[in-house]
Scaffold this active site. Sequence first.
Site, PDB file in Angstrom:
ATOM      1  CG  HIS A 226      -4.029 -42.879  -1.467  1.00 20.48           C
ATOM      2  ND1 HIS A 226      -3.479 -42.806  -0.212  1.00 20.48           N
ATOM      3  CD2 HIS A 226      -5.361 -43.047  -1.281  1.00 20.48           C
ATOM      4  CE1 HIS A 226      -4.439 -42.933   0.694  1.00 20.48           C
ATOM      5  NE2 HIS A 226      -5.590 -43.083   0.073  1.00 20.48           N
TER       6      HIS A 226
ATOM      7  CE  LYS B 169       2.479 -41.605  -3.184  1.00 19.76           C
ATOM      8  NZ  LYS B 169       1.203 -42.130  -2.653  1.00 19.76           N
TER       9      LYS B 169
ATOM     10  CE1 TYR C  66       3.676 -40.604   0.728  1.00 14.59           C
ATOM     11  CE2 TYR C  66       3.310 -41.677   2.846  1.00 14.59           C
ATOM     12  CZ  TYR C  66       2.880 -40.839   1.829  1.00 14.59           C
ATOM     13  OH  TYR C  66       1.660 -40.223   1.925  1.00 14.59           O
TER      14      TYR C  66
ATOM     15  CG  ASP D 287      -8.422 -44.335   1.341  1.00 15.48           C
ATOM     16  OD1 ASP D 287      -8.268 -43.518   0.407  1.00 15.48           O
ATOM     17  OD2 ASP D 287      -7.516 -44.607   2.140  1.00 15.48           O
TER      18      ASP D 287
END
Length: 189
Positions: A62, A72, A132, A170
């Site tokens: 991603h 992140k 995250y 995905d």
Amino acid sequence: MKIEDTSLPGVRIITPARFGDERGYFSETWNRRRMADAGLDLDWVQDNESLSRPIGTLRGLHYQAPPHAQDKLVRVIAGVILDVAVDARQGSPTFGRSVAVELSAENGRQLLVPKGFLHGLVTRAPDTVVAYKCSDYYDKASDGAVHFASAALGIDWGIASQGAVMSDKDAAAPDWDDWTSPFSYEAAQ
């Protein structure tokens, strides 16, 4: 706190200290002042958490395109993942290269994935919880993905691609060779 560089400049493994006794442990997973002193002056604006029930759950690769690109900081609260970062900055000397790091609740490691990198993970234990931090807010129009099994990337996920449990998004993500990166190495400097 231990900060380790990886083979991709900017991608770092951060292992906070743990202080334990018979009750368990305490760990400070982020301290803005200490991190700024270490050269990581990041402003987190959003925290995310995911639960992946089956082993082999694949999330990624991603990204959030500019102007909503995200740094992140990924960690595991329960379970184990293989966490992957791919340099997607056109013009970078490491463009298309990846780093894979095992993160677990037990080892307490975190992976810092900077802007301009794709991010993905695969679970290695059932009921894995991943948390995250992000440096920009989620923006649907900036959301994108590259297929995790793109042959040109050569990432060893430790699972067969047909065995991965993933979202329709995905599964339908474009192959690396059919994708144009919105990230520039020069813009990141």
